[in-house]
Motif scaffolding. Sequence first.
Motif, mmCIF file in Angstrom:
data_model
loop_
_atom_site.group_PDB
_atom_site.id
_atom_site.type_symbol
_atom_site.label_atom_id
_atom_site.label_comp_id
_atom_site.label_asym_id
_atom_site.label_seq_id
_atom_site.Cartn_x
_atom_site.Cartn_y
_atom_site.Cartn_z
ATOM 1 N N HIS A 52 40.609 -4.475 20.389
ATOM 2 C CA HIS A 52 41.197 -2.835 20.712
ATOM 3 C C HIS A 52 41.094 -1.728 21.345
ATOM 4 O O HIS A 52 40.529 -1.170 19.697
ATOM 5 C CB HIS A 52 42.114 -2.976 20.017
ATOM 6 C CG HIS A 52 43.532 -4.768 20.301
ATOM 7 N ND1 HIS A 52 44.263 -4.939 21.149
ATOM 8 C CD2 HIS A 52 43.059 -5.931 18.948
ATOM 9 C CE1 HIS A 52 44.741 -6.119 20.768
ATOM 10 N NE2 HIS A 52 44.683 -6.806 19.826
ATOM 11 N N ASP A 53 39.937 -1.252 22.350
ATOM 12 C CA ASP A 53 39.830 0.508 22.017
ATOM 13 C C ASP A 53 41.835 0.665 22.299
ATOM 14 O O ASP A 53 43.044 0.305 22.735
ATOM 15 C CB ASP A 53 38.852 0.209 23.067
ATOM 16 C CG ASP A 53 39.905 0.103 24.414
ATOM 17 O OD1 ASP A 53 39.052 0.141 25.416
ATOM 18 O OD2 ASP A 53 41.396 0.592 24.850
ATOM 19 N N GLU A 54 41.523 2.251 22.364
ATOM 20 C CA GLU A 54 42.658 2.587 22.456
ATOM 21 C C GLU A 54 43.493 2.739 23.748
ATOM 22 O O GLU A 54 44.496 3.193 23.808
ATOM 23 C CB GLU A 54 42.165 4.301 22.123
ATOM 24 C CG GLU A 54 41.616 4.728 23.673
ATOM 25 C CD GLU A 54 40.228 4.912 22.640
ATOM 26 O OE1 GLU A 54 39.419 5.502 24.199
ATOM 27 O OE2 GLU A 54 39.565 3.600 22.303
ATOM 28 N N HIS A 55 42.846 2.035 24.533
ATOM 29 C CA HIS A 55 44.032 1.458 25.792
ATOM 30 C C HIS A 55 45.201 1.088 26.123
ATOM 31 O O HIS A 55 46.418 0.569 26.053
ATOM 32 C CB HIS A 55 42.727 1.401 27.037
ATOM 33 C CG HIS A 55 41.983 2.905 27.098
ATOM 34 N ND1 HIS A 55 41.213 2.673 27.068
ATOM 35 C CD2 HIS A 55 42.252 3.830 27.725
ATOM 36 C CE1 HIS A 55 40.287 4.082 27.283
ATOM 37 N NE2 HIS A 55 41.045 4.569 27.860
ATOM 38 N N TRP A 56 44.711 -0.222 24.299
ATOM 39 C CA TRP A 56 45.573 -1.045 24.915
ATOM 40 C C TRP A 56 46.131 -1.450 23.572
ATOM 41 O O TRP A 56 47.068 -2.357 23.447
ATOM 42 C CB TRP A 56 44.648 -2.818 25.139
ATOM 43 C CG TRP A 56 43.456 -2.765 25.865
ATOM 44 C CD1 TRP A 56 42.392 -2.948 26.371
ATOM 45 C CD2 TRP A 56 43.766 -1.933 27.511
ATOM 46 N NE1 TRP A 56 41.996 -2.415 27.272
ATOM 47 C CE2 TRP A 56 42.610 -2.213 27.799
ATOM 48 C CE3 TRP A 56 44.474 -1.738 27.835
ATOM 49 C CZ2 TRP A 56 42.509 -2.198 29.174
ATOM 50 C CZ3 TRP A 56 44.644 -1.646 29.487
ATOM 51 C CH2 TRP A 56 43.091 -1.368 29.517
ATOM 52 N N ARG A 57 45.950 -1.071 22.335
ATOM 53 C CA ARG A 57 46.562 -0.604 21.113
ATOM 54 C C ARG A 57 47.576 0.068 20.955
ATOM 55 O O ARG A 57 47.644 0.841 22.147
ATOM 56 C CB ARG A 57 45.850 0.764 19.980
ATOM 57 C CG ARG A 57 45.184 -1.149 19.821
ATOM 58 C CD ARG A 57 43.604 -0.470 18.791
ATOM 59 N NE ARG A 57 43.989 -0.530 17.225
ATOM 60 C CZ ARG A 57 43.638 0.512 16.641
ATOM 61 N NH1 ARG A 57 42.275 0.897 16.854
ATOM 62 N NH2 ARG A 57 44.297 0.420 15.044
ATOM 63 N N PRO A 58 48.833 -0.182 20.862
ATOM 64 C CA PRO A 58 49.597 0.110 19.813
ATOM 65 C C PRO A 58 49.936 1.632 19.939
ATOM 66 O O PRO A 58 49.584 1.828 19.063
ATOM 67 C CB PRO A 58 50.853 -0.822 19.290
ATOM 68 C CG PRO A 58 49.827 -2.095 19.341
ATOM 69 C CD PRO A 58 48.794 -1.862 19.683
ATOM 70 N N MET A 59 51.078 2.511 20.538
ATOM 71 C CA MET A 59 50.919 3.855 20.457
ATOM 72 C C MET A 59 51.524 3.857 18.677
ATOM 73 O O MET A 59 50.690 5.141 18.341
ATOM 74 C CB MET A 59 51.626 4.637 20.640
ATOM 75 C CG MET A 59 51.613 4.725 22.321
ATOM 76 S SD MET A 59 49.813 6.202 22.759
ATOM 77 C CE MET A 59 48.678 5.346 23.066
ATOM 78 N N VAL A 60 52.051 3.430 18.555
ATOM 79 C CA VAL A 60 52.331 3.476 16.635
ATOM 80 C C VAL A 60 51.065 3.230 15.789
ATOM 81 O O VAL A 60 50.637 4.114 14.946
ATOM 82 C CB VAL A 60 53.302 2.694 16.046
ATOM 83 C CG1 VAL A 60 55.115 3.212 16.854
ATOM 84 C CG2 VAL A 60 53.337 1.087 15.882
#
Length: 169
Positions: A52-60
């Motif tokens: 999971h890079d930051e583009h697909w990880r949940p914002m929380v």
Amino acid sequence: MGQPNGSISIHNRQNTSLPLDELPTVTFDKFAEWIVRAGPVDLDTNSKKAQHDEHWRPMVDLCHPCTIPYTVLGRTASLAEDARLVLRTANITSVKFPEGYRSATPGVTESLVSLLRTDVLKGVLRHYLHDLFLFGYRPQAVFHENATARDITQNMYEELLAEAMMPHT
């Protein structure tokens, strides 16, 4: 050459031996299946961080809105309004946010989400449940034309919220 209906291009930056127009196209439903298969990230161990890079990880997971006392939580869907609020809150009067920004996302979202199998849709909702709830998104609202899909999605979302609210034993 245009993309097939329901497709997005995701290019592997590691594979430099192929020209960009020859890299494979990934359909939205295959991308959603990948998100579900990758599963949640265990923030304590970062067990699946590589997937999971930051583009697909949940914002929380990225912004920690439950621990950081933000003054404003903005979202793209209300970008102009949120930007004006931020400027007012900071008492900045010399800067004006450009008017006219309008997201094209709502028109595309219904057709793409309609392609998902029910189990994949539920998995995506589960993956982003905290974001959906915290940022006030209602996944059933993406369905303007398909009342059946809207009802099914609303039921799924409510079931997942109820599950999340249950105390773990």
